[in-house]
Design an enzyme around this catalytic site. Structure first.
Site, PDB file in Angstrom:
ATOM      1  N   ASP A 133       0.846  -1.194   0.000  1.00 20.17           N
ATOM      2  CA  ASP A 133       0.000   0.000   0.000  1.00 20.17           C
ATOM      3  C   ASP A 133       0.881   1.244   0.000  1.00 20.17           C
ATOM      4  O   ASP A 133       2.038   1.196   0.429  1.00 20.17           O
ATOM      5  CB  ASP A 133      -0.879   0.026   1.261  1.00 20.17           C
ATOM      6  CG  ASP A 133      -1.816  -1.172   1.309  1.00 20.17           C
ATOM      7  OD1 ASP A 133      -2.113  -1.735   0.244  1.00 20.17           O
ATOM      8  OD2 ASP A 133      -2.223  -1.532   2.432  1.00 20.17           O
TER       9      ASP A 133
HETATM   10  N1  URA Z   1      -1.096  -6.063   3.730  1.00 19.30           N
HETATM   11  C1  URA Z   1      -1.626  -4.808   3.784  1.00 19.30           C
HETATM   12  O1  URA Z   1      -2.669  -4.591   4.383  1.00 19.30           O
HETATM   13  N2  URA Z   1      -0.976  -3.834   3.143  1.00 19.30           N
HETATM   14  C2  URA Z   1       0.198  -4.020   2.506  1.00 19.30           C
HETATM   15  O2  URA Z   1       0.764  -3.069   1.961  1.00 19.30           O
HETATM   16  C3  URA Z   1       0.737  -5.312   2.461  1.00 19.30           C
HETATM   17  C4  URA Z   1       0.071  -6.324   3.088  1.00 19.30           C
END
Ligand code: URA
Length: 253
Positions: free
Chosen positions: A102
């Site tokens: 993310d």
């Molecule tokens: N899980 C998440 O919620 N976000 C990420 O960036 C990676 C794994």
């Protein structure tokens, strides 16, 4: 090709880093120390070493980035800065990030041009473990952590695959979660499913690859040969090095 360009293309560091190596006497050409950054290199004929390592122009390239928050995992984006902007000085234009973190997630991101390795690392069938450090809004109970480990419903009608939960620092609500899937917002949704909010998230490992804690956020480095070999071995693309029992077993799965 100029020596500094050649070393950058071979993944030995940014243009300014390799210039420092050359001027610092850490580079040899045909067995002799070379301090001239502009020395002409015959790509297929010259034997070059940098910091004791023999260098060749590499068809495949592998980098580890310590992703900072605020960057998206894409090669192009209309709105946001991309992680590829942080690797602009590699001299390569064929790289891409392996999977997505993310925008606000930090930590280990593999960047490569090796499509087959990327495909295997991301394939749900291979169950490659990824470990995350999550700072939580509250403390999950032992029943809730057991649910995380067993698998939780994150709104897809099926349970997530079994995960491994551990405390890194319970006082600070810093938890480690190892998952073998790569669903959208997976870690945040898993904690949400047991009533916890993730305040900050950082990836620490992917398969055998561990985040190099010496890399500042936004910094990257080439993978060591041993790191590449080990990733190729766990994904079945190469025979495990003798003595690496775990990799041999994983590759056989
Ligand atoms: N899980 C998440 O919620 N976000 C990420 O960036 C990676 C794994």
């Amino acid at each position: 090709m100029r020596l500094d360009k050649y070393l950058t293309k071979a993944g030995m560091g940014s243009r300014s880093q390799v210039k420092e190596y050359i001027r610092g006497g850490l580079v040899t050409v045909e067995g002799k120390t070379e301090t001239d950054c502009g020395r002409h290199i015959e790509e297929t004929a010259c034997v070059v070493t940098c910091r004791g390592q023999t260098v060749g122009y590499q068809k495949t390239a592998y980098y580890m980035l310590n992703k900072p928050g605020g960057f998206v995992c894409a090669t192009k984006d209309e709105k946001d800065r991309t992680v590829m902007e942080l690797l602009a000085d590699t001299g390569r234009d064929d790289l891409f990030p392996v999977g997505r973190l993310d925008k606000d997630t930090e930590g280990l991101l593999l960047i490569t041009n090796d499509g087959e390795l990327a495909h295997r690392l991301l394939s749900p069938a291979r169950h490659v473990p990824k470990q995350y450090l999550a700072v939580l809004s509250g403390e999950p109970s032992p029943q809730q952590t057991a649910m995380l480990e067993h698998g939780v419903d994150i709104g897809e009608g099926t349970l997530t695959a079994p995960a491994v939960f551990a405390w890194k620092d319970r006082q600070r609500l810093e938890a480690l979660l190892t998952v073998t899937e790569g669903k959208y917002h997976q870690v945040k949704r898993m904690f949400a499913a047991v009533g916890c909010r993730v305040l900050a998230l950082r990836r620490l490992s992917m398969g055998t690859l561990l985040l190099d804690e010496r890399l500042a956020p936004g910094a990257y480095r080439c993978l060591l040969d041993t790191e590449v070999d080990s990733l190729l071995a766990v994904t079945g693309l190469k025979e495990p090095a003798p003595g690496h029992k775990e990799e041999r077993e994983h590759a056989a799965e």
